[in-house]
Design an enzyme around this catalytic site. Sequence first.
Site, PDB file in Angstrom:
ATOM      1  CB  VAL A   1      -0.950   0.021   1.226  1.00  0.00           C
ATOM      2  CG1 VAL A   1      -1.749  -1.263   1.304  1.00  0.00           C
ATOM      3  CG2 VAL A   1      -0.175   0.238   2.519  1.00  0.00           C
TER       4      VAL A   1
ATOM      5  CB  VAL B   1       5.439  -0.582  -8.488  1.00  0.00           C
ATOM      6  CG1 VAL B   1       4.844   0.826  -8.452  1.00  0.00           C
ATOM      7  CG2 VAL B   1       5.445  -1.103  -9.919  1.00  0.00           C
ATOM      8  CE  LYS B   2       5.057   1.581  -0.208  1.00  0.00           C
ATOM      9  NZ  LYS B   2       4.608   0.746   0.905  1.00  0.00           N
ATOM     10  CG  LEU B   3      10.820  -2.573  -3.029  1.00  0.00           C
ATOM     11  CD1 LEU B   3      11.692  -3.755  -3.429  1.00  0.00           C
ATOM     12  CD2 LEU B   3      11.006  -2.263  -1.552  1.00  0.00           C
TER      13      LEU B   3
END
Length: 263
Positions: free
Chosen positions: A117, A166-168
């Site tokens: 998230v 993508v979150k990283l």
Amino acid sequence: MDVGFVGAGRMGAPMVRRLVDAGHRVQALGRTAEKRAAVEELGARPVADTAAVADGADAVVVCVFTDEQVKRLCLDGDLVARMRPGATLVLHTTGSPRTAQTVAARFEHVEVIDAPVSGGPHDIAAGSVTLFVGGSDDAVAGVRPVLETYGDPILHAGPPGAGQLVKLVNNTMFAAQIGLVAEGVRLGSRLGVDEGPLLNALTHGSAQSRVLSMIASAGSADAFISAVGEFIGKDVAVVRNTVAELGGDLGKLEALVDAGVKS
């Protein structure tokens, strides 16, 4: 849908509440009497062990704090093994893409999606937290009724692990932007400009960004970093470990990330 839930804490509790309010039948883990009472207050059915979380569930949602906790639950524990064939495991914890991939490879009887998230508990409570999702098209479509109770937008980035990647990148850029603003504040100080007026003025100029607005609202770069430092520090550690694990580095972002974490 019948939903099992592990991690009904700071981030997970508003997810459980929204799932219940949307009409899903939720059973959530509570290992102590106090935690089971908290689960019951959210409208979910409290269960005392992970096997019961998985029992009969169409989807099992994991929202714990660290990637290591995900590994203990899903690879060392019996949670995924007890899930029924065709059920979907949803991993909201920010971590290594290899964790989701390893779980998917080991437990072929379930679908696995990673859906870290971007946002906080208030976004979840409002049904507007951003979800970066990795998984097959069919798996994501099948679990969308669960995700859309609290996620908007739901951004399908690719196969299992893609959501984590993508979150990283997102977290690396977030930390770097904090560092960039902190360095700008230091420059202003050396030039004799007070931080408050500087931050307020910059939010109206071409330097404006979401991060700059957040720091300006906090009153100073130090105040903002103090407020989010625990979470940023955890995420940056995950970024560095994962990038090293994948054989890369942060390149020119490294110095800015350091400034954003250590300022």
